[in-house]
Write a protein that holds these residues in place. Structure first.
Motif, PDB file in Angstrom:
ATOM      1  N   VAL A   5      15.016   8.809 -17.367  1.00 26.66           N
ATOM      2  CA  VAL A   5      14.797   7.405 -17.719  1.00 26.66           C
ATOM      3  C   VAL A   5      13.301   7.106 -17.718  1.00 26.66           C
ATOM      4  O   VAL A   5      12.546   7.664 -16.916  1.00 26.66           O
ATOM      5  CB  VAL A   5      15.568   6.472 -16.744  1.00 26.66           C
ATOM      6  N   ASP A   6      12.886   6.229 -18.638  1.00 26.44           N
ATOM      7  CA  ASP A   6      11.490   5.807 -18.684  1.00 26.44           C
ATOM      8  C   ASP A   6      11.396   4.430 -19.322  1.00 26.44           C
ATOM      9  O   ASP A   6      12.340   3.967 -19.968  1.00 26.44           O
ATOM     10  CB  ASP A   6      10.648   6.809 -19.473  1.00 26.44           C
ATOM     11  N   ALA A   7      10.251   3.799 -19.124  1.00 24.50           N
ATOM     12  CA  ALA A   7       9.986   2.474 -19.699  1.00 24.50           C
ATOM     13  C   ALA A   7       8.590   2.479 -20.314  1.00 24.50           C
ATOM     14  O   ALA A   7       7.747   3.308 -19.977  1.00 24.50           O
ATOM     15  CB  ALA A   7      10.090   1.396 -18.627  1.00 24.50           C
ATOM     16  N   ALA A   8       8.367   1.553 -21.226  1.00 27.54           N
ATOM     17  CA  ALA A   8       7.066   1.390 -21.881  1.00 27.54           C
ATOM     18  C   ALA A   8       6.812  -0.097 -22.084  1.00 27.54           C
ATOM     19  O   ALA A   8       7.733  -0.851 -22.391  1.00 27.54           O
ATOM     20  CB  ALA A   8       7.055   2.102 -23.225  1.00 27.54           C
ATOM     21  N   ILE A   9       5.575  -0.508 -21.890  1.00 26.40           N
ATOM     22  CA  ILE A   9       5.185  -1.912 -22.062  1.00 26.40           C
ATOM     23  C   ILE A   9       4.575  -2.106 -23.447  1.00 26.40           C
ATOM     24  O   ILE A   9       3.723  -1.330 -23.876  1.00 26.40           O
ATOM     25  CB  ILE A   9       4.153  -2.321 -20.985  1.00 26.40           C
ATOM     26  N   PHE A  10       5.013  -3.172 -24.134  1.00 24.81           N
ATOM     27  CA  PHE A  10       4.452  -3.552 -25.430  1.00 24.81           C
ATOM     28  C   PHE A  10       3.788  -4.920 -25.255  1.00 24.81           C
ATOM     29  O   PHE A  10       4.459  -5.944 -25.314  1.00 24.81           O
ATOM     30  CB  PHE A  10       5.547  -3.620 -26.497  1.00 24.81           C
ATOM     31  N   MET A  67      22.058  13.005 -11.327  1.00 31.53           N
ATOM     32  CA  MET A  67      20.730  13.075 -10.739  1.00 31.53           C
ATOM     33  C   MET A  67      19.834  12.290 -11.691  1.00 31.53           C
ATOM     34  O   MET A  67      19.736  12.634 -12.870  1.00 31.53           O
ATOM     35  CB  MET A  67      20.253  14.518 -10.628  1.00 31.53           C
ATOM     36  N   VAL A  68      19.216  11.227 -11.193  1.00 35.28           N
ATOM     37  CA  VAL A  68      18.396  10.347 -12.015  1.00 35.28           C
ATOM     38  C   VAL A  68      16.931  10.731 -11.834  1.00 35.28           C
ATOM     39  O   VAL A  68      16.437  10.772 -10.705  1.00 35.28           O
ATOM     40  CB  VAL A  68      18.613   8.867 -11.643  1.00 35.28           C
ATOM     41  N   ALA A  69      16.255  11.011 -12.939  1.00 36.46           N
ATOM     42  CA  ALA A  69      14.867  11.453 -12.913  1.00 36.46           C
ATOM     43  C   ALA A  69      13.969  10.409 -13.572  1.00 36.46           C
ATOM     44  O   ALA A  69      14.217  10.000 -14.700  1.00 36.46           O
ATOM     45  CB  ALA A  69      14.727  12.786 -13.627  1.00 36.46           C
ATOM     46  N   SER A  70      12.932  10.008 -12.849  1.00 37.29           N
ATOM     47  CA  SER A  70      11.965   9.035 -13.352  1.00 37.29           C
ATOM     48  C   SER A  70      10.561   9.521 -13.015  1.00 37.29           C
ATOM     49  O   SER A  70      10.357  10.181 -11.992  1.00 37.29           O
ATOM     50  CB  SER A  70      12.209   7.666 -12.699  1.00 37.29           C
ATOM     51  N   ASP A  71       9.595   9.155 -13.850  1.00 35.71           N
ATOM     52  CA  ASP A  71       8.203   9.508 -13.549  1.00 35.71           C
ATOM     53  C   ASP A  71       7.479   8.392 -12.800  1.00 35.71           C
ATOM     54  O   ASP A  71       6.274   8.453 -12.610  1.00 35.71           O
ATOM     55  CB  ASP A  71       7.446   9.918 -14.817  1.00 35.71           C
ATOM     56  N   CYS A  72       8.221   7.387 -12.331  1.00 36.45           N
ATOM     57  CA  CYS A  72       7.636   6.280 -11.569  1.00 36.45           C
ATOM     58  C   CYS A  72       7.877   6.516 -10.079  1.00 36.45           C
ATOM     59  O   CYS A  72       8.920   6.134  -9.526  1.00 36.45           O
ATOM     60  CB  CYS A  72       8.241   4.948 -12.023  1.00 36.45           C
ATOM     61  N   LEU A  73       6.926   7.156  -9.422  1.00 34.50           N
ATOM     62  CA  LEU A  73       7.072   7.537  -8.019  1.00 34.50           C
ATOM     63  C   LEU A  73       7.296   6.336  -7.110  1.00 34.50           C
ATOM     64  O   LEU A  73       8.128   6.381  -6.203  1.00 34.50           O
ATOM     65  CB  LEU A  73       5.847   8.338  -7.557  1.00 34.50           C
ATOM     66  N   SER A  74       6.573   5.236  -7.351  1.00 32.62           N
ATOM     67  CA  SER A  74       6.729   4.066  -6.479  1.00 32.62           C
ATOM     68  C   SER A  74       8.161   3.535  -6.522  1.00 32.62           C
ATOM     69  O   SER A  74       8.720   3.144  -5.491  1.00 32.62           O
ATOM     70  CB  SER A  74       5.734   2.962  -6.854  1.00 32.62           C
ATOM     71  N   LEU A  75       8.776   3.546  -7.691  1.00 37.44           N
ATOM     72  CA  LEU A  75      10.156   3.083  -7.814  1.00 37.44           C
ATOM     73  C   LEU A  75      11.115   4.037  -7.108  1.00 37.44           C
ATOM     74  O   LEU A  75      11.998   3.591  -6.360  1.00 37.44           O
ATOM     75  CB  LEU A  75      10.549   2.928  -9.288  1.00 37.44           C
ATOM     76  N   ILE A  76      10.957   5.328  -7.317  1.00 40.16           N
ATOM     77  CA  ILE A  76      11.830   6.308  -6.658  1.00 40.16           C
ATOM     78  C   ILE A  76      11.727   6.154  -5.140  1.00 40.16           C
ATOM     79  O   ILE A  76      12.739   6.163  -4.434  1.00 40.16           O
ATOM     80  CB  ILE A  76      11.490   7.749  -7.107  1.00 40.16           C
ATOM     81  N   ASN A  77      10.520   5.977  -4.626  1.00 39.22           N
ATOM     82  CA  ASN A  77      10.342   5.774  -3.179  1.00 39.22           C
ATOM     83  C   ASN A  77      11.038   4.505  -2.707  1.00 39.22           C
ATOM     84  O   ASN A  77      11.640   4.485  -1.625  1.00 39.22           O
ATOM     85  CB  ASN A  77       8.861   5.744  -2.817  1.00 39.22           C
ATOM     86  N   THR A 106      21.736  10.960  -6.951  1.00 41.14           N
ATOM     87  CA  THR A 106      20.449  11.199  -6.308  1.00 41.14           C
ATOM     88  C   THR A 106      19.330  10.788  -7.257  1.00 41.14           C
ATOM     89  O   THR A 106      19.510  10.766  -8.479  1.00 41.14           O
ATOM     90  CB  THR A 106      20.273  12.683  -5.925  1.00 41.14           C
ATOM     91  N   PHE A 107      18.193  10.461  -6.676  1.00 42.07           N
ATOM     92  CA  PHE A 107      17.033  10.010  -7.437  1.00 42.07           C
ATOM     93  C   PHE A 107      15.879  10.960  -7.161  1.00 42.07           C
ATOM     94  O   PHE A 107      15.581  11.262  -6.014  1.00 42.07           O
ATOM     95  CB  PHE A 107      16.645   8.590  -7.031  1.00 42.07           C
ATOM     96  N   ILE A 108      15.235  11.422  -8.242  1.00 45.31           N
ATOM     97  CA  ILE A 108      14.103  12.329  -8.087  1.00 45.31           C
ATOM     98  C   ILE A 108      12.928  11.856  -8.938  1.00 45.31           C
ATOM     99  O   ILE A 108      13.111  11.223  -9.967  1.00 45.31           O
ATOM    100  CB  ILE A 108      14.461  13.789  -8.457  1.00 45.31           C
ATOM    101  N   HIS A 109      11.744  12.197  -8.451  1.00 48.32           N
ATOM    102  CA  HIS A 109      10.531  11.941  -9.213  1.00 48.32           C
ATOM    103  C   HIS A 109      10.200  13.191 -10.010  1.00 48.32           C
ATOM    104  O   HIS A 109      10.289  14.312  -9.495  1.00 48.32           O
ATOM    105  CB  HIS A 109       9.363  11.597  -8.283  1.00 48.32           C
ATOM    106  N   VAL A 110       9.861  13.006 -11.289  1.00 51.82           N
ATOM    107  CA  VAL A 110       9.452  14.122 -12.141  1.00 51.82           C
ATOM    108  C   VAL A 110       8.135  13.765 -12.824  1.00 51.82           C
ATOM    109  O   VAL A 110       7.773  12.599 -12.946  1.00 51.82           O
ATOM    110  CB  VAL A 110      10.517  14.466 -13.212  1.00 51.82           C
ATOM    111  N   ASN A 111       7.440  14.781 -13.270  1.00 61.26           N
ATOM    112  CA  ASN A 111       6.230  14.588 -14.065  1.00 61.26           C
ATOM    113  C   ASN A 111       6.577  13.996 -15.418  1.00 61.26           C
ATOM    114  O   ASN A 111       7.670  14.207 -15.925  1.00 61.26           O
ATOM    115  CB  ASN A 111       5.563  15.943 -14.312  1.00 61.26           C
ATOM    116  N   ARG A 112       5.647  13.325 -16.029  1.00 65.40           N
ATOM    117  CA  ARG A 112       5.852  12.777 -17.375  1.00 65.40           C
ATOM    118  C   ARG A 112       6.256  13.875 -18.346  1.00 65.40           C
ATOM    119  O   ARG A 112       7.079  13.686 -19.221  1.00 65.40           O
ATOM    120  CB  ARG A 112       4.578  12.067 -17.840  1.00 65.40           C
TER     121      ARG A 112
END
Length: 153
Positions: A5-10, A67-77, A106-112
Protein backbone atom coordinates in the motif's frame (compact mmCIF):
# COMPACT_ATOMS: atom_id res chain seq x y z
CA UNK A 1 -0.96 -12.76 0.99
CA UNK A 2 1.19 -9.68 0.69
CA UNK A 3 -0.70 -6.39 0.58
CA UNK A 4 1.44 -3.45 -0.59
CA UNK A 5 0.00 0.00 0.00
CA UNK A 6 1.12 3.56 -0.70
CA UNK A 7 -0.21 7.10 -0.92
CA UNK A 8 0.72 10.21 -2.91
CA UNK A 9 -0.15 13.87 -2.35
CA UNK A 10 -1.41 16.03 -5.24
CA UNK A 11 -1.09 19.61 -4.02
CA UNK A 12 -2.63 21.18 -7.15
CA UNK A 13 -5.95 19.34 -6.75
CA UNK A 14 -5.80 19.03 -2.92
CA UNK A 15 -6.18 15.27 -3.25
CA UNK A 16 -4.28 12.25 -2.00
CA UNK A 17 -4.05 9.17 -4.17
CA UNK A 18 -3.75 5.63 -2.89
CA UNK A 19 -2.56 2.40 -4.43
CA UNK A 20 -3.01 -1.17 -3.21
CA UNK A 21 -1.54 -4.33 -4.74
CA UNK A 22 -2.35 -7.78 -3.32
CA UNK A 23 -0.07 -10.67 -4.34
CA UNK A 24 0.03 -14.35 -3.47
CA UNK A 25 3.13 -16.19 -2.16
CA UNK A 26 4.44 -16.55 -5.73
CA UNK A 27 4.21 -12.82 -6.45
CA UNK A 28 1.18 -13.13 -8.72
CA UNK A 29 -1.18 -10.17 -8.52
CA UNK A 30 -4.60 -11.14 -7.17
CA UNK A 31 -6.04 -7.64 -6.90
CA UNK A 32 -5.23 -3.98 -7.30
CA UNK A 33 -7.00 -0.83 -6.20
CA UNK A 34 -6.42 2.87 -6.67
CA UNK A 35 -8.33 6.05 -6.06
CA UNK A 36 -8.13 9.36 -4.28
CA UNK A 37 -9.32 11.12 -1.16
CA UNK A 38 -10.45 14.76 -1.35
CA UNK A 39 -8.80 17.52 0.70
CA UNK A 40 -6.01 15.40 2.17
CA UNK A 41 -2.61 17.12 2.11
CA UNK A 42 -0.79 15.60 5.08
CA UNK A 43 1.29 12.60 3.93
CA UNK A 44 0.86 10.54 7.11
CA UNK A 45 -2.93 11.01 7.01
CA UNK A 46 -2.95 9.90 3.37
CA UNK A 47 -0.82 6.85 4.19
CA UNK A 48 -3.13 5.89 7.07
CA UNK A 49 -6.25 6.24 4.94
CA UNK A 50 -4.60 4.19 2.17
CA UNK A 51 -3.70 1.45 4.65
CA UNK A 52 -7.27 1.34 5.92
CA UNK A 53 -8.48 1.06 2.29
CA UNK A 54 -6.09 -1.87 1.75
CA UNK A 55 -7.57 -3.71 4.75
CA UNK A 56 -11.10 -3.08 3.49
CA UNK A 57 -10.20 -4.50 0.07
CA UNK A 58 -8.51 -7.60 1.52
CA UNK A 59 -11.48 -8.20 3.83
CA UNK A 60 -13.97 -7.79 0.96
CA UNK A 61 -12.00 -10.40 -0.98
CA UNK A 62 -12.23 -12.80 2.01
CA UNK A 63 -8.48 -13.16 2.29
CA UNK A 64 -7.89 -14.82 5.69
CA UNK A 65 -4.21 -14.03 6.35
CA UNK A 66 -2.34 -10.94 5.22
CA UNK A 67 0.94 -9.14 5.63
CA UNK A 68 0.55 -5.41 4.96
CA UNK A 69 3.63 -3.62 3.64
CA UNK A 70 4.03 0.17 3.67
CA UNK A 71 7.01 2.46 3.17
CA UNK A 72 5.70 4.85 5.86
CA UNK A 73 7.68 3.83 8.95
CA UNK A 74 5.95 6.29 11.29
CA UNK A 75 2.55 4.81 10.42
CA UNK A 76 3.72 1.20 10.82
CA UNK A 77 5.17 2.10 14.24
CA UNK A 78 1.89 3.72 15.27
CA UNK A 79 -0.19 0.75 14.13
CA UNK A 80 2.09 -1.63 16.06
CA UNK A 81 2.15 0.60 19.16
CA UNK A 82 -0.15 0.44 22.15
CA UNK A 83 -1.89 3.81 22.15
CA UNK A 84 -1.75 6.54 19.55
CA UNK A 85 -2.73 10.03 20.59
CA UNK A 86 -1.42 11.66 17.42
CA UNK A 87 -3.62 13.52 14.90
CA UNK A 88 -4.13 10.23 13.02
CA UNK A 89 -4.98 8.30 16.19
CA UNK A 90 -8.61 7.71 15.17
CA UNK A 91 -7.56 6.27 11.80
CA UNK A 92 -4.93 4.08 13.50
CA UNK A 93 -7.61 2.82 15.89
CA UNK A 94 -9.82 1.98 12.92
CA UNK A 95 -6.92 0.17 11.20
CA UNK A 96 -6.37 -1.95 14.30
CA UNK A 97 -10.08 -2.75 14.47
CA UNK A 98 -10.12 -3.75 10.77
CA UNK A 99 -7.06 -5.96 11.36
CA UNK A 100 -8.99 -8.10 13.86
CA UNK A 101 -11.24 -9.33 11.03
CA UNK A 102 -8.37 -11.48 9.69
CA UNK A 103 -7.04 -14.78 10.99
CA UNK A 104 -3.61 -13.19 10.84
CA UNK A 105 -2.70 -9.60 9.99
CA UNK A 106 0.83 -8.27 10.37
CA UNK A 107 2.26 -4.90 9.40
CA UNK A 108 5.77 -4.41 8.04
CA UNK A 109 7.85 -1.50 6.87
CA UNK A 110 9.46 -1.87 3.44
CA UNK A 111 11.69 0.31 1.30
CA UNK A 112 10.07 2.34 -1.47
CA UNK A 113 11.84 0.08 -3.97
CA UNK A 114 9.90 -2.89 -2.56
CA UNK A 115 6.65 -0.96 -2.82
CA UNK A 116 6.98 0.33 -6.38
CA UNK A 117 3.74 -1.04 -7.88
CA UNK A 118 1.59 0.43 -5.09
CA UNK A 119 3.51 3.70 -5.36
CA UNK A 120 2.92 3.96 -9.13
CA UNK A 121 -0.79 3.20 -8.66
CA UNK A 122 -1.03 5.92 -6.01
CA UNK A 123 0.77 8.43 -8.26
CA UNK A 124 -1.63 7.60 -11.12
CA UNK A 125 -4.80 8.05 -9.05
CA UNK A 126 -5.22 11.84 -9.08
CA UNK A 127 -8.17 11.74 -11.48
CA UNK A 128 -9.44 8.22 -10.77
CA UNK A 129 -11.95 8.32 -7.94
CA UNK A 130 -11.86 4.52 -7.53
CA UNK A 131 -10.78 1.54 -9.64
CA UNK A 132 -10.34 -2.08 -8.69
CA UNK A 133 -8.86 -5.02 -10.57
CA UNK A 134 -9.33 -8.67 -9.62
CA UNK A 135 -6.95 -11.33 -11.00
CA UNK A 136 -5.38 -8.74 -13.28
CA UNK A 137 -3.58 -5.42 -13.04
CA UNK A 138 -3.67 -2.09 -14.85
CA UNK A 139 -1.24 -1.26 -17.65
CA UNK A 140 0.41 1.47 -15.56
CA UNK A 141 2.10 -1.21 -13.38
CA UNK A 142 2.45 -3.99 -15.99
CA UNK A 143 6.22 -3.55 -16.45
CA UNK A 144 6.88 -3.44 -12.69
CA UNK A 145 4.83 -6.59 -12.06
CA UNK A 146 6.50 -8.47 -14.93
CA UNK A 147 9.97 -7.58 -13.62
CA UNK A 148 9.07 -8.56 -10.04
CA UNK A 149 7.56 -11.88 -11.16
CA UNK A 150 10.64 -12.72 -13.24
CA UNK A 151 12.84 -12.17 -10.17
CA UNK A 152 10.73 -14.62 -8.14
CA UNK A 153 10.61 -17.40 -10.74
Amino acid sequence: MLVNVDAAIFSQSARAGFGVVICDHRGRVLAGNRGYFERIQIPEVAEAMALRQALILANNLNIPNIMVASDCLSLINKVKGLVDRSPIGAIVHDIRKCATKFGSCTFIHVNRTCNEAAHVLAKSAEHDVWSCWINEFPDVIRTIICIEQSLIE
